[in-house]
Design a protein around this motif. Structure first.
Motif, short mmCIF file in Angstrom:
data_model
loop_
_atom_site.label_atom_id
_atom_site.label_comp_id
_atom_site.label_asym_id
_atom_site.label_seq_id
_atom_site.Cartn_x
_atom_site.Cartn_y
_atom_site.Cartn_z
N LEU A 337 0.81 -1.21 0.00
CA LEU A 337 0.00 0.00 0.00
C LEU A 337 0.85 1.27 0.00
CD1 LEU A 337 -2.83 -1.08 2.49
CD2 LEU A 337 -2.72 -1.34 0.00
N ALA A 338 2.16 1.12 -0.15
CA ALA A 338 3.09 2.25 -0.22
C ALA A 338 2.90 3.21 0.95
CB ALA A 338 2.92 3.00 -1.55
N ASP A 389 4.29 3.55 7.90
CA ASP A 389 5.28 2.66 7.31
C ASP A 389 5.21 1.29 8.00
OD1 ASP A 389 7.61 1.24 6.71
OD2 ASP A 389 8.90 2.99 6.76
N PRO A 390 4.89 0.22 7.26
CA PRO A 390 4.71 -1.09 7.91
C PRO A 390 5.97 -1.62 8.58
CG PRO A 390 4.69 -1.31 5.52
CD PRO A 390 4.63 0.16 5.82
N HIS A 391 7.14 -1.23 8.09
CA HIS A 391 8.37 -1.71 8.73
C HIS A 391 8.52 -1.09 10.12
CE1 HIS A 391 12.23 -3.74 8.71
NE2 HIS A 391 12.75 -2.67 9.26
N PHE A 419 -1.60 -5.44 5.91
CA PHE A 419 -1.91 -5.81 4.53
C PHE A 419 -0.78 -5.39 3.59
CE2 PHE A 419 -4.59 -6.09 0.63
CZ PHE A 419 -5.18 -7.31 0.88
N ALA A 420 0.42 -5.36 4.12
CA ALA A 420 1.56 -4.89 3.33
C ALA A 420 2.03 -5.93 2.32
CB ALA A 420 2.72 -4.51 4.25
N ARG A 474 -7.67 2.91 -3.49
CA ARG A 474 -8.65 2.36 -4.41
C ARG A 474 -8.01 1.52 -5.51
NH1 ARG A 474 -13.84 3.28 -6.32
NH2 ARG A 474 -14.24 4.96 -4.84
N ASP A 475 -6.91 1.98 -6.07
CA ASP A 475 -6.29 1.26 -7.19
C ASP A 475 -5.86 -0.15 -6.79
OD1 ASP A 475 -6.64 3.48 -8.76
OD2 ASP A 475 -4.56 4.14 -8.68
N VAL A 476 -5.45 -0.32 -5.54
CA VAL A 476 -4.98 -1.63 -5.08
C VAL A 476 -6.12 -2.48 -4.55
CG1 VAL A 476 -3.43 -2.80 -3.44
CG2 VAL A 476 -2.72 -0.65 -4.50
#
Length: 518
Positions: A337-338, A389-391, A419-420, A474-476
């Protein structure tokens, strides 16, 4: 460690391998082999682990070493404050190999990729052959999980769990699941009432060994997150087993129904609070499951409670370990998801007007513990909606919980919570507005925000952040079949209502970015 003589095997036992039947000790000889256990600064600080987590592990290690000596083993134990301690596994292994000139260095495979990668260099470093053994405490091997995953389009836990039930025979009757269903999760989503009797986990007074460790941790890691007192963890196998037996008698019956519930001031509800003991090796997973099954068969717990607990152990726990070793090392860098926002400061302090987050983080600071719904739907949900940031989220979870090791924590965070991984592990993002939190807890009743308000300064931030999250991604996500209804709802909204959500979310995130109190 001064050179006295050579030994056949030098057996390194890590801090989460506190199991007498660990594979590194299989075929070992008390007269010919030596055991090495080390407390190293590097392991306490590669993320800034909770003080109580460090204390638990060091005390449990020292007690395990004492048990080994009493059982006749020769144990070299290097304490953290030993003047010759090099501060790393690598340095201590090199020092011990130089001292004892073993024929072989024996280790059970570690639970973290970085440690295993380091171990791969030890033979060249020391000149001593390395015997790296499978960790047989798990019910499926890495190769076994890889074989299960091969050729599958989706690696869903539910499919894996059913095979594990069949493999172990747990809650099976004539080849079919007990009660006719594999999964009773639908019965396990009831909110708790404040007037319910709430059992407490078994508590154990610190002995001399633990008190010495508490002083050491306070001196060496006083600036890490968390409090050391009160310290009540079990640090021996006997006490860990007693803690689980207390759960069986006092809390298992209510575990299933209320496992997703949250109440202000109630840290534990009907949870067993033994995952730290299990992941450190003080408890055996299959033994726990057999005891839970026996409680159900004896009429001491309902089927939904027994099934829910067994699913967490032989299903989810084994599954996430399989995913970890199947997908590492690239899995740790997943960010489908950037998301890039820094982790908010209140994750380290609990200082926020959002009562649910203040409760979950405050409890984490005090106990190095929060149950799975607090982690998933409070701290995890907020980070997901805010685009953190998921990290950074991963490193926070790894640091703050006593049961957190990368093999179990990373997939739960990267896959389940954030959901990364783009849906490898979870079929949809675990995102929700304030309504879910209000339904499953009493947190909203005393919050400085109003869960009933959808937009504006006083509205629960989760409400606008939820819709902003869906629009931003939305795009993902719009093609995800489990999100079809939310996107259809968003598309039907009047433009002015959509804009109000956008503006409310943007104002809140701007305050967060300015590090203002939210």
């Amino acid at each position: 460690m001064t050179r006295k003589t050579s030994c056949r095997h030098l057996i390194l036992i890590l801090g989460d391998q506190l199991t007498p039947a660990i594979s590194s000790l299989a075929s070992a000889d008390r007269d010919l082999d030596r055991i090495l256990m080390v407390e190293v600064h590097e392991e306490a600080t590669y993320v800034r682990h909770h003080k109580k987590k460090i204390a638990f592990l060091l005390s449990a290690m020292r007690h395990f070493a004492q048990d080994l000596r009493e059982d006749g083993w020769q144990v070299d134990y290097v304490q953290l404050d030993d003047g010759a301690n090099t501060g790393s596994f690598r340095g201590e292994v090199a020092r011990a190999c130089a001292a004892w000139a073993p024929d072989t260095l024996v280790v059970t495979e570690p639970g973290e990729w970085r440690v295993r990668a380091d171990m791969a260099t030890w033979q060249a470093m020391t000149g001593v052959p390395l015997d790296l053994r499978e960790d047989t405490r798990f019910l499926i091997s890495e190769a076994g999980f890889r074989a299960w995953a091969t050729g599958r389009k989706q690696l869903r836990m539910e499919h894996f769990y059913r095979e594990m039930r069949q493999k172990t025979g747990l809650l099976m009757e004539g080849g079919k699941p007990a009660g006719g269903k594999w999964n009773y999760d639908a019965d396990n989503r009831k909110p708790a009432r404040g007037d319910l009797f709430m059992p407490q986990p078994a508590r154990f007074a610190p002995d001399d060994i633990t008190r010495a460790v508490l002083e050491l941790v306070d001196a060496c890691f006083g600036d890490h997150i968390g409090t050391l007192e009160p310290f009540w963890f079990a640090v021996t196998r006997r006490d860990a087993e007693a803690a689980f037996d207390a759960f069986l008698e006092e809390a298992l019956a209510g575990f299933g129904t209320y496992q997703d519930a949250m109440l202000t001031g109630e840290k534990f509800l009907y949870h067993s609070v033994i995952s730290a003991y299990l992941n450190a090796g003080l408890l055996d997973p299959l033994d726990l499951c057999h005891k839970v099954e026996a409680a159900w068969r004896q009429g001491r717990a309902p089927l939904n409670a027994a099934e829910g607990y067994i699913r967490q152990v032989v299903g989810w726990r084994e599954y996430v370990r399989g995913i970890y070793w199947l997908k590492m090392p690239d899995y740790a860098g997943s960010n489908a998801l950037a998301a890039s926002r820094p982790l908010p400061a209140f994750y380290w302090t609990g200082d926020t007007g959002m009562h649910c987050l203040s409760e979950a983080v405050g409890q984490t600071i005090g106990e190095a513990y929060a149950h799975h719904i607090q982690r998933l739907m409070i701290t995890g949900n907020f980070a997901l909606l805010a685009g953190v940031d998921p990290h950074q989220v991963h490193e926070w979870y790894l640091a703050v919980y006593a049961d957190a090791y990368e093999w179990v924590e990373l997939p739960n965070t990267i896959g389940m919570s954030q959901f990364a991984d783009g849906g490898l592990l979870a079929s949809k993002p675990y995102a929700s507005s304030g309504n879910y939190i209000n339904k499953m807890s009493d947190y909203c009743g005393t919050c400085s925000y109003d869960v009933r308000l959808k937009t504006g300064e006083k509205a629960c931030p989760f409400n606008a952040l939820y819709w902003a999250f869906l629009e931003r991604n939305r795009d993902v996500l719009s093609g995800n079949p489990r999100l079809g209804q939310p996107y259809a709802t968003w598309n039907r909204m009047a433009p002015d209502k959509q804009q109000a959500y956008r503006e409310s979310a943007a104002r809140f995130l701007e305050k967060l970015d300015r590090q203002e109190r939210v």
